[in-house]
Design an enzyme around this catalytic site. Structure first.
Site, mmCIF file in Angstrom:
data_model
loop_
_atom_site.group_PDB
_atom_site.id
_atom_site.type_symbol
_atom_site.label_atom_id
_atom_site.label_comp_id
_atom_site.label_asym_id
_atom_site.label_seq_id
_atom_site.Cartn_x
_atom_site.Cartn_y
_atom_site.Cartn_z
ATOM 1 N N GLU A 124 45.906 38.862 46.742
ATOM 2 C CA GLU A 124 47.362 37.841 45.479
ATOM 3 C C GLU A 124 48.147 39.181 45.291
ATOM 4 O OE1 GLU A 124 44.005 36.801 43.160
ATOM 5 O OE2 GLU A 124 43.518 35.886 43.937
ATOM 6 N N ASN A 167 35.969 40.914 39.137
ATOM 7 C CA ASN A 167 38.049 40.897 39.274
ATOM 8 C C ASN A 167 38.310 39.584 38.566
ATOM 9 O OD1 ASN A 167 41.133 40.771 39.475
ATOM 10 N ND2 ASN A 167 40.344 40.266 41.619
ATOM 11 N N GLY A 169 38.233 31.984 46.554
ATOM 12 C CA GLY A 169 38.822 31.319 45.377
ATOM 13 C C GLY A 169 38.735 30.191 45.906
ATOM 14 N N SER A 219 34.719 34.189 47.052
ATOM 15 C CA SER A 219 33.309 33.094 46.634
ATOM 16 C C SER A 219 32.383 33.238 46.398
ATOM 17 C CB SER A 219 33.282 31.818 47.411
ATOM 18 O OG SER A 219 34.958 31.204 47.319
ATOM 19 N N GLY A 225 35.435 36.987 41.995
ATOM 20 C CA GLY A 225 36.293 36.701 41.109
ATOM 21 C C GLY A 225 36.667 35.857 40.679
ATOM 22 N N GLY A 226 36.117 34.686 41.067
ATOM 23 C CA GLY A 226 35.877 33.475 39.070
ATOM 24 C C GLY A 226 34.494 33.545 38.935
ATOM 25 N N LYS A 273 41.093 38.925 36.992
ATOM 26 C CA LYS A 273 42.619 38.422 37.368
ATOM 27 C C LYS A 273 43.079 38.201 36.750
ATOM 28 C CE LYS A 273 40.873 36.659 41.657
ATOM 29 N NZ LYS A 273 41.051 35.928 42.937
ATOM 30 N N GLU A 291 37.881 41.394 51.908
ATOM 31 C CA GLU A 291 38.020 39.700 51.057
ATOM 32 C C GLU A 291 38.528 38.383 52.727
ATOM 33 O OE1 GLU A 291 37.652 40.326 46.379
ATOM 34 O OE2 GLU A 291 39.618 41.149 47.475
ATOM 35 N N HIS A 296 44.719 43.514 46.518
ATOM 36 C CA HIS A 296 44.175 42.710 46.878
ATOM 37 C C HIS A 296 45.332 41.503 47.659
ATOM 38 C CE1 HIS A 296 42.479 38.613 45.611
ATOM 39 N NE2 HIS A 296 41.631 39.281 44.405
HETATM 40 C C1 PEP Z 1 38.553 37.687 44.129
HETATM 41 O O1 PEP Z 1 39.497 37.323 43.988
HETATM 42 O O2 PEP Z 1 38.543 39.038 44.462
HETATM 43 C C2 PEP Z 1 37.633 36.891 44.869
HETATM 44 C C3 PEP Z 1 36.759 37.181 45.464
HETATM 45 O O3 PEP Z 1 37.719 35.938 44.420
HETATM 46 P P1 PEP Z 1 36.852 35.076 44.519
HETATM 47 O O4 PEP Z 1 34.927 35.448 44.146
HETATM 48 O O5 PEP Z 1 37.044 34.040 43.546
HETATM 49 O O6 PEP Z 1 36.641 34.488 45.937
#
Ligand code: PEP
Length: 253
Positions: free
Chosen positions: A98, A9, A174, A214, A235-236, A11, A168, A96
């Site tokens: 967010e 993802n 994040g 994460s 994500g990141g 983002k 999640e 999600h």
């Molecule tokens: C996400 O937002 O889907 C996610 C898992 O982010 P991160 O891996 O950065 O925690």
């Protein structure tokens, strides 16, 4: 055997130029990840048409990060599932945290979006997850089950076959904090039981449930070793091709 999936993802990160280069990097490095793991990248809308051309004929699948709850019409700024399907998008992330937090997306909206996605042959990756205060109050299992149940109870058995779920925990997204493998397994087992309650054991055993929050190369293998963790929503760490592929290597060939 459930499909193992690692989905990135992105983002609201990367310009289209940077995103195209990242997609090319992921494609180039994808041979280093186990063949049985499905790799999905979910760039921003502006990148999708170009990235769709790049991934065609490769093992990389394409996902979007959202779609409209309506089919078409006077909804300025929205992007329909039909538009996504037309350019080769196969998945869409929905629910999600967010989007729940910043855009007020709740079950009724999510169900409409899922119907739009499925009606156009796009598979939803439906996210759920509790906030830290809900976990601290021991409400996490009830909160997540309610999030899942309120949406999947509106689907037919045939539709459910196309759905991927992602757990999640909001406190892990994040933040660098990751659910322990035991915390992830516990929740994934509850989610699978909720699917079983509505659609039976066979469907529950076939539905991929991804972990997100994460997830990184150093913790992926332990998370993916859990019996009910079928992969990750990343994500990141999905913004660096080598990390994304290293996470997929958390699955053994
Ligand atoms: C996400 O937002 O889907 C996610 C898992 O982010 P991160 O891996 O950065 O925690």
């Amino acid at each position: 055997m459930r499909q193992q999936i690692v989905a990135g993802n992105w983002k609201m990160n990367t310009t289209p130029t940077e995103g195209f280069a990242l997609a090319k990097d992921v494609i180039a490095q994808s041979a280093q990840s186990p063949n049985n793991v499905e790799l999905i990248i979910c760039p921003p809308f502006t990148h999708l048409a170009e990235v769709a051309k790049a991934v065609r004929g490769t093992r990389i699948h394409l996902g979007a990060q959202n779609c409209a709850m309506w089919a078409e019409g006077a909804y300025t700024g929205e992007v329909s599932a039909k538009m996504l399907a037309n350019i080769g998008v196969e998945y869409v992330i929905l629910g999600h945290s967010e989007r729940r937090e910043h855009f007020g997306e709740q079950s009724a909206i999510l169900l409409s979006k899922i119907q739009q996605a499925l009606g156009n042959g796009v598979k939803p990756i439906l996210c759920c997850g509790e906030r830290l205060e809900e976990r601290n109050a021991q409400q996490h299992i009830a909160v997540v089950n309610a999030q899942i149940e309120s949406v999947i109870s509106g689907l037919t058995a045939e539709q459910m076959q196309q759905v991927v779920l992602a757990y999640e925990p909001v406190w892990a997204i994040g933040t660098g904090l990751t659910a322990t493998a035991q915390q992830a397994q516990e929740m994934h087992a509850h989610i699978r039981a909720t699917v079983a309650k509505h659609f039976g054991d066979a469907q529950a055993n076939a539905t991929p449930i991804l972990y997100g929050g994460s997830c990184k190369p150093s913790n992926a293998a332990e998370l993916f070793a859990q019996p009910d963790v079928d992969g990750g929503l990343i994500g990141g760490a999905s913004l660096k091709a080598s990390d994304f592929i290293a996470i997929a290597q958390g699955f053994k060939e």
